[in-house]
Design a protein around this motif. Sequence first.
Motif, PDB file in Angstrom:
ATOM      1  N   VAL A  73       0.852  -1.194   0.000  1.00  0.00           N
ATOM      2  CA  VAL A  73       0.000   0.000   0.000  1.00  0.00           C
ATOM      3  C   VAL A  73       0.886   1.241   0.000  1.00  0.00           C
ATOM      4  N   LEU A  74       1.931   1.241   0.843  1.00  0.00           N
ATOM      5  CA  LEU A  74       2.858   2.378   0.902  1.00  0.00           C
ATOM      6  C   LEU A  74       3.521   2.610  -0.451  1.00  0.00           C
ATOM      7  N   GLU A  75       3.911   1.533  -1.114  1.00  0.00           N
ATOM      8  CA  GLU A  75       4.523   1.669  -2.440  1.00  0.00           C
ATOM      9  C   GLU A  75       3.559   2.322  -3.429  1.00  0.00           C
ATOM     10  N   LYS A  76       2.309   1.889  -3.416  1.00  0.00           N
ATOM     11  CA  LYS A  76       1.321   2.461  -4.339  1.00  0.00           C
ATOM     12  C   LYS A  76       1.013   3.911  -4.010  1.00  0.00           C
ATOM     13  N   GLU A  77       1.190   4.286  -2.742  1.00  0.00           N
ATOM     14  CA  GLU A  77       0.985   5.679  -2.314  1.00  0.00           C
ATOM     15  C   GLU A  77       2.275   6.501  -2.439  1.00  0.00           C
ATOM     16  N   ASN A  78       3.365   5.879  -2.930  1.00  0.00           N
ATOM     17  CA  ASN A  78       4.675   6.526  -3.073  1.00  0.00           C
ATOM     18  C   ASN A  78       5.225   7.035  -1.743  1.00  0.00           C
ATOM     19  N   ILE A  79       5.046   6.252  -0.695  1.00  0.00           N
ATOM     20  CA  ILE A  79       5.532   6.597   0.643  1.00  0.00           C
ATOM     21  C   ILE A  79       6.726   5.700   0.957  1.00  0.00           C
ATOM     22  N   PRO A  80       7.894   6.272   1.270  1.00  0.00           N
ATOM     23  CA  PRO A  80       9.047   5.434   1.634  1.00  0.00           C
ATOM     24  C   PRO A  80       8.811   4.740   2.984  1.00  0.00           C
ATOM     25  N   LEU A  81       9.409   3.560   3.164  1.00  0.00           N
ATOM     26  CA  LEU A  81       9.242   2.820   4.419  1.00  0.00           C
ATOM     27  C   LEU A  81       9.822   3.572   5.608  1.00  0.00           C
ATOM     28  N   THR A  82      10.654   4.567   5.351  1.00  0.00           N
ATOM     29  CA  THR A  82      11.247   5.352   6.433  1.00  0.00           C
ATOM     30  C   THR A  82      10.354   6.524   6.847  1.00  0.00           C
ATOM     31  N   GLN A  83       9.185   6.621   6.265  1.00  0.00           N
ATOM     32  CA  GLN A  83       8.259   7.710   6.584  1.00  0.00           C
ATOM     33  C   GLN A  83       7.007   7.131   7.239  1.00  0.00           C
ATOM     34  N   GLN A  84       6.536   7.820   8.265  1.00  0.00           N
ATOM     35  CA  GLN A  84       5.306   7.394   8.929  1.00  0.00           C
ATOM     36  C   GLN A  84       4.118   7.635   7.998  1.00  0.00           C
ATOM     37  N   PHE A  85       3.129   6.738   8.064  1.00  0.00           N
ATOM     38  CA  PHE A  85       1.960   6.826   7.183  1.00  0.00           C
ATOM     39  C   PHE A  85       0.706   6.564   8.006  1.00  0.00           C
ATOM     40  N   ASN A  86      -0.311   7.387   7.777  1.00  0.00           N
ATOM     41  CA  ASN A  86      -1.586   7.217   8.459  1.00  0.00           C
ATOM     42  C   ASN A  86      -2.661   7.803   7.548  1.00  0.00           C
ATOM     43  N   LYS A  87      -3.504   6.944   7.009  1.00  0.00           N
ATOM     44  CA  LYS A  87      -4.520   7.430   6.084  1.00  0.00           C
ATOM     45  C   LYS A  87      -5.820   6.661   6.280  1.00  0.00           C
ATOM     46  N   VAL A  88      -6.942   7.386   6.177  1.00  0.00           N
ATOM     47  CA  VAL A  88      -8.259   6.768   6.211  1.00  0.00           C
ATOM     48  C   VAL A  88      -8.808   6.760   4.798  1.00  0.00           C
ATOM     49  N   TYR A  89      -9.149   5.579   4.324  1.00  0.00           N
ATOM     50  CA  TYR A  89      -9.763   5.415   3.011  1.00  0.00           C
ATOM     51  C   TYR A  89     -11.278   5.394   3.232  1.00  0.00           C
ATOM     52  N   LYS A  90     -11.934   6.493   2.880  1.00  0.00           N
ATOM     53  CA  LYS A  90     -13.348   6.686   3.216  1.00  0.00           C
ATOM     54  C   LYS A  90     -14.303   5.800   2.429  1.00  0.00           C
ATOM     55  N   ASP A  91     -13.998   5.517   1.189  1.00  0.00           N
ATOM     56  CA  ASP A  91     -14.907   4.717   0.364  1.00  0.00           C
ATOM     57  C   ASP A  91     -14.457   3.262   0.256  1.00  0.00           C
ATOM     58  N   ALA A  92     -13.659   2.818   1.181  1.00  0.00           N
ATOM     59  CA  ALA A  92     -13.122   1.461   1.161  1.00  0.00           C
ATOM     60  C   ALA A  92     -14.202   0.444   1.521  1.00  0.00           C
ATOM     61  N   THR A  93     -14.001  -0.788   1.063  1.00  0.00           N
ATOM     62  CA  THR A  93     -14.957  -1.849   1.369  1.00  0.00           C
ATOM     63  C   THR A  93     -14.220  -3.102   1.816  1.00  0.00           C
ATOM     64  N   ILE A  94     -14.914  -3.893   2.624  1.00  0.00           N
ATOM     65  CA  ILE A  94     -14.429  -5.206   3.035  1.00  0.00           C
ATOM     66  C   ILE A  94     -15.521  -6.205   2.685  1.00  0.00           C
ATOM     67  N   LYS A  95     -15.130  -7.237   1.947  1.00  0.00           N
ATOM     68  CA  LYS A  95     -16.049  -8.329   1.647  1.00  0.00           C
ATOM     69  C   LYS A  95     -15.417  -9.613   2.171  1.00  0.00           C
ATOM     70  N   THR A  96     -16.253 -10.560   2.545  1.00  0.00           N
ATOM     71  CA  THR A  96     -15.744 -11.814   3.070  1.00  0.00           C
ATOM     72  C   THR A  96     -16.307 -12.996   2.288  1.00  0.00           C
ATOM     73  N   ASP A  97     -15.543 -14.076   2.302  1.00  0.00           N
ATOM     74  CA  ASP A  97     -15.990 -15.327   1.693  1.00  0.00           C
ATOM     75  C   ASP A  97     -15.277 -16.450   2.437  1.00  0.00           C
ATOM     76  N   GLY A  98     -16.006 -17.187   3.257  1.00  0.00           N
ATOM     77  CA  GLY A  98     -15.395 -18.234   4.073  1.00  0.00           C
ATOM     78  C   GLY A  98     -14.425 -17.632   5.066  1.00  0.00           C
ATOM     79  N   SER A  99     -13.148 -17.988   4.956  1.00  0.00           N
ATOM     80  CA  SER A  99     -12.124 -17.459   5.858  1.00  0.00           C
ATOM     81  C   SER A  99     -11.339 -16.305   5.232  1.00  0.00           C
ATOM     82  N   LYS A 100     -11.760 -15.822   4.075  1.00  0.00           N
ATOM     83  CA  LYS A 100     -11.023 -14.781   3.337  1.00  0.00           C
ATOM     84  C   LYS A 100     -11.690 -13.415   3.484  1.00  0.00           C
ATOM     85  N   TYR A 101     -10.834 -12.395   3.519  1.00  0.00           N
ATOM     86  CA  TYR A 101     -11.261 -10.997   3.498  1.00  0.00           C
ATOM     87  C   TYR A 101     -10.742 -10.386   2.202  1.00  0.00           C
ATOM     88  N   TYR A 102     -11.589  -9.643   1.516  1.00  0.00           N
ATOM     89  CA  TYR A 102     -11.192  -8.932   0.298  1.00  0.00           C
ATOM     90  C   TYR A 102     -11.453  -7.451   0.547  1.00  0.00           C
TER      91      TYR A 102
END
Length: 138
Positions: A73-102
């Motif tokens: 996720v940090l790579e896709k956001e162009n954030i180096p691992l040496t930088q702190q990151f904190n973001k809320v994704y407002k339109d995000a979704t979680i779906k489940t199927d059996g033991s899996k989370y998508y």
Amino acid sequence: MKKIMLMFFSAFLLVACTDSSKNDELKAYVSDFENSGFINKSNQIIVLSEEGIRISSHVQWGKSHRKSSIDKVLEKENIPLTQQFNKVYKDATIKTDGSKYYITLDENIKLEFEKVGLRIIEDPEGVEYYTQEYSEEN
């Protein structure tokens, strides 16, 4: 012969009941991400709140660790691992199927986890995340 058949049937029933309860224990629920969410050994957090899905990553000073889904996720956001990151994704979704989370954070960032224990999930890279709270639904 009847005793052997009865013992075999009893053992089969016991195994079937054990597998069923294990499957129920490892069933994925969206609510598993509520409250404290999940954290890995690198102090990366994913949690569901009323605002959306929060991803947090703390500075990794000289720490070598296996690349996690949150690192991606940090790579896709162009954030180096040496930088702190904190973001809320407002339109995000979680779906489940059996033991899996998508999880879809946005159209470019999709995550997948699997519930491997009562309070443990694992990403496809093999990194485990833990929670300190039990969800209300389980």
